[in-house]
Design an enzyme around this catalytic site. Structure first.
Site, PDB file in Angstrom:
ATOM      1  N   ASP A 517     -17.995  24.557  66.992  1.00  0.00           N
ATOM      2  CA  ASP A 517     -16.700  25.020  67.485  1.00  0.00           C
ATOM      3  C   ASP A 517     -15.631  24.411  66.587  1.00  0.00           C
ATOM      4  O   ASP A 517     -15.391  23.204  66.633  1.00  0.00           O
ATOM      5  CB  ASP A 517     -16.544  24.560  68.946  1.00  0.00           C
ATOM      6  CG  ASP A 517     -15.250  25.051  69.586  1.00  0.00           C
ATOM      7  OD1 ASP A 517     -14.316  25.413  68.842  1.00  0.00           O
ATOM      8  OD2 ASP A 517     -15.182  25.048  70.830  1.00  0.00           O
ATOM      9  N   HIS A 518     -15.002  25.247  65.781  1.00  0.00           N
ATOM     10  CA  HIS A 518     -14.071  24.734  64.767  1.00  0.00           C
ATOM     11  C   HIS A 518     -12.772  24.214  65.384  1.00  0.00           C
ATOM     12  O   HIS A 518     -11.943  23.631  64.695  1.00  0.00           O
ATOM     13  CB  HIS A 518     -13.779  25.834  63.733  1.00  0.00           C
ATOM     14  CG  HIS A 518     -13.485  25.295  62.358  1.00  0.00           C
ATOM     15  ND1 HIS A 518     -13.118  23.987  62.115  1.00  0.00           N
ATOM     16  CD2 HIS A 518     -13.504  25.895  61.134  1.00  0.00           C
ATOM     17  CE1 HIS A 518     -12.923  23.807  60.828  1.00  0.00           C
ATOM     18  NE2 HIS A 518     -13.157  24.943  60.204  1.00  0.00           N
ATOM     19  N   ARG A 519     -12.591  24.398  66.691  1.00  0.00           N
ATOM     20  CA  ARG A 519     -11.424  23.778  67.338  1.00  0.00           C
ATOM     21  C   ARG A 519     -11.625  22.280  67.456  1.00  0.00           C
ATOM     22  O   ARG A 519     -10.681  21.519  67.565  1.00  0.00           O
ATOM     23  CB  ARG A 519     -11.222  24.362  68.753  1.00  0.00           C
ATOM     24  CG  ARG A 519     -10.838  25.834  68.763  1.00  0.00           C
ATOM     25  CD  ARG A 519     -10.821  26.376  70.172  1.00  0.00           C
ATOM     26  NE  ARG A 519     -12.106  26.190  70.843  1.00  0.00           N
ATOM     27  CZ  ARG A 519     -12.341  26.486  72.116  1.00  0.00           C
ATOM     28  NH1 ARG A 519     -11.364  26.968  72.857  1.00  0.00           N
ATOM     29  NH2 ARG A 519     -13.533  26.303  72.646  1.00  0.00           N
TER      30      ARG A 519
END
Ligand code: CAO
Length: 545
Positions: A517-519
């Site tokens: 999850d690149h967040r």
């Protein structure tokens, strides 16, 4: 014009209850019996309907307040008091009791009248479970079947969930035993006494109303109706990962009614109330978001609908019902795919030595009755990698402004079953050795395939492993099992020529794909995690450090 005070009605025995929802906004016009607010005891929620027609002046309580019978809760400006004789109470304390909703809701949770007795026979034979006294002659909807044929249940486990327009209620099992037949179906309308399911009951744990207890140790020839314990109203949904066995939605009757009116699937709405309870505002926000998305769709930024096609025009077809697990998986995958900005990083681990070591364990494994596969080492190495790279052991907090850092290390393992995909969890994998992990993989995978996983066995995962190594392929991009932030996809290992600086040598290479999850995870974090994992798998000695 007069301002009338609405007070808390008879609570059917409860001393005090929480105000969990204010249903209107001051200034709103109020029709007779419109819900003013929602109260909740530890057993039921109940709407307080307005005994007046007019407009809401103000609330005299706030959400979260604790109130008791007779407490003033709202002021309603009444157009003409003389026109409202039917529901206007002489005694303010009785103001809302005039509407039977609260009374009925409390009846739904009344304690069983007859004394319960324990039965200690070996087997009780087949027992018919019927709908208990629901405090009304009306038929109520079956909104969820919570068990499947073949499931083992404990006394008190929920068999199905009913919903009237005033409350939801679990129908608990009257016995421990096995579900042999489910008679009711989702969408059925049932009354008190209607047949729900047949159990093959076992001894010891059954508790029944004294008048209808079954005492014979002999298996019953035909199912006998047994009154189950009183229903539990308004249960909580349990699973943080929305796992199959815990698919309930925690919402009050007013909210459910609004959802139905607006055609909203409550399972798709994130509840912001206490304990994740879905509130009216959540539904309104959900609808607004959907409308905005469809507006954006008109300029190309939304998600265009896939058109529905009549395939029968092209050839013979049949419609195959999706299992509950397939439906949940579809909803979860879509939710995760749409919400999580995914990146997938690839690498290969040289597991030549790992494989040699694993094969050397074969004899001892046979003696111990444990089969060690590459998956055992992957779980162990993932646990160590999570500890060395704690940003992978986080979730985004609900407020979107904080991370939740987990100090436990539970690894989920995707298991392919005939009913669909399930993800049992190996708890505290960092504290377990290869033998223990291997035994747990075998037992969880067997339970998963037999459909016997308990909800608790599928909860609490920090990170998921999806291994298709036994099936084939050389790479795939797994979807993050949100709210986790990482998942490792493992494909089939193969011997490949690897340049050692002087020549090509045959090495057993294991393809790995890390989706994150690149967040929460940056590319650098992912690179370090993957490199660390590859190092552990390539040289198991690092696992001992
Ligand atoms: N490469 C080559 N062989 C592998 C391997 C790999 N990466 N991983 C396992 N194998 C081998 C095992 O060693 C075993 O062979 P041996 O008995 O000769 O040692 C064989 O494949 C069968 O393994 P298994 O499937 O019985 O057991 P497992 O521990 O490898 O896997 C489990 C357990 C539960 C992960 C697996 O059975 C499963 O269900 N996988 C599917 C997961 C899935 O569906 N993922 C997709 C999710 S997203 O749609």
């Amino acid at each position: 014009m007069a301002v009338e005070i609405v007070t808390v009605p008879d609570l059917g025995g409860a001393e005090s209850v929480d105000v969990i929802e204010l249903s209107l906004t001051p200034g709103d016009s109020v029709a007779l019996e419109d819900s003013l607010l929602v109260l909740e005891s530890d057993k039921a929620t109940m709407d307080v309907p307005s005994p007046y027609e007019g407009s809401l002046v103000k609330y005299l309580v706030a959400e979260g307040a604790v109130v008791k019978v007779g407490d003033p809760i709202a002021e309603v400006e009444v157009a003409d008091v003389a026109d409202q004789p039917v529901h206007k109470p002489a005694d303010p304390a009785a103001a809302v009791v005039a509407d039977e909703q609260a009374v009925e809701a409390s009846e739904l949770v009344a304690e069983p009248q007859a004394e319960s007795i324990a039965v200690s026979a070996e087997t009780l034979g087949e027992q018919l479970v019927v709908v208990p006294d629901i405090g009304s002659d009306d038929a109520v909807d079956v909104i969820e079947i919570s068990v499947a044929v073949g499931d083992q249940v404990e006394e008190g486990d929920t068999l199905l969930v009913l919903e009237s327009d005033k409350a939801t209620m679990d129908v608990p099992s009257s016995h421990a035993g096995k579900v042999v037949k489910i008679i009711a179906a989702e969408g059925d309308k049932l009354r008190t006494g209607a047949e729900v399911a047949i159990l093959e009951a076992v001894a010891g744990a059954a508790a029944m109303d004294g008048a209808e207890s079954v005492k014979s140790p002999e298996p019953a020839k035909s199912p006998e109706p047994v009154k189950p314990p009183q229903p539990n109203t308004n249960r909580l949904a349990a699973s943080e990962n929305a796992q199959p066995a815990a698919s309930g939605v925690y919402a009050g009757p007013a909210v459910r009614l609004l959802a139905r009116e607006l055609g909203v699937d409550l399972a798709q709405v994130s509840g912001t109330g206490p304990r994740g309870r879905v509130q009216k505002d959540d539904i309104n926000n959900h609808v607004k978001a959907k409308l905005q998305a469809s507006d954006q769709g008109s300029v190309g930024a939304g998600i265009p609908q896939v058109p529905s096609v009549d395939f029968s025009q092209f050839g013979e077809i049949e419609t195959v019902a999706m299992s509950k697990i397939h439906k949940l998986t579809a909803a979860n995958m879509q939710r995760n795919w749409l919400n999580v900005p995914h990146v997938t990083q690839f690498d290969e681990a040289d597991i030549t030595e790992l494989e040699a070591f694993r094969k050397s364990l074969k004899d001892e494994g046979e003696k111990r009755g444990v089969r060690v596969t590459p998956v055992s080492f992957l779980i162990k190495a993932l646990a160590a990698s999570l500890q060395a790279n704690p940003e992978f052991n986080r979730s985004l907090a609900g407020d979107g402004e904080n991370y939740i850092q987990k100090h436990y290390c539970h690894i989920g393992m995707a298991v392919d079953t005939p009913r669909g995909l399930v993800v049992p969890v190996i708890k505290n994998a960092n504290e377990k050795g290869i033998w223990e992990i291997s035994a747990e993989i075998a037992s969880l995978a067997a339970s998963a395939r037999e459909g016997k996983l308990k909800p608790a066995e599928m909860q609490g995962g920090c990170f998921t492993l999806s291994s298709l190594g036994a099936i084939g392929g050389n790479g795939f991009t797994p979807i993050v099992n949100s709210p986790e932030v990482g998942i490792l996809g493992v494909s089939k290992s193969q011997i490949k020529p690897v340049w050692d600086g002087a020549e090509f040598v045959p090495r057993m290479m294991l393809p790995l794909a890390l989706s994150y999850d690149h967040r929460v995870i940056n590319g650098g974090d992912a690179g370090r995690f993957m490199t660390y994992l590859v190092k552990l798998l390539s040289d198991l000695r690092y696992l001992a450090l």
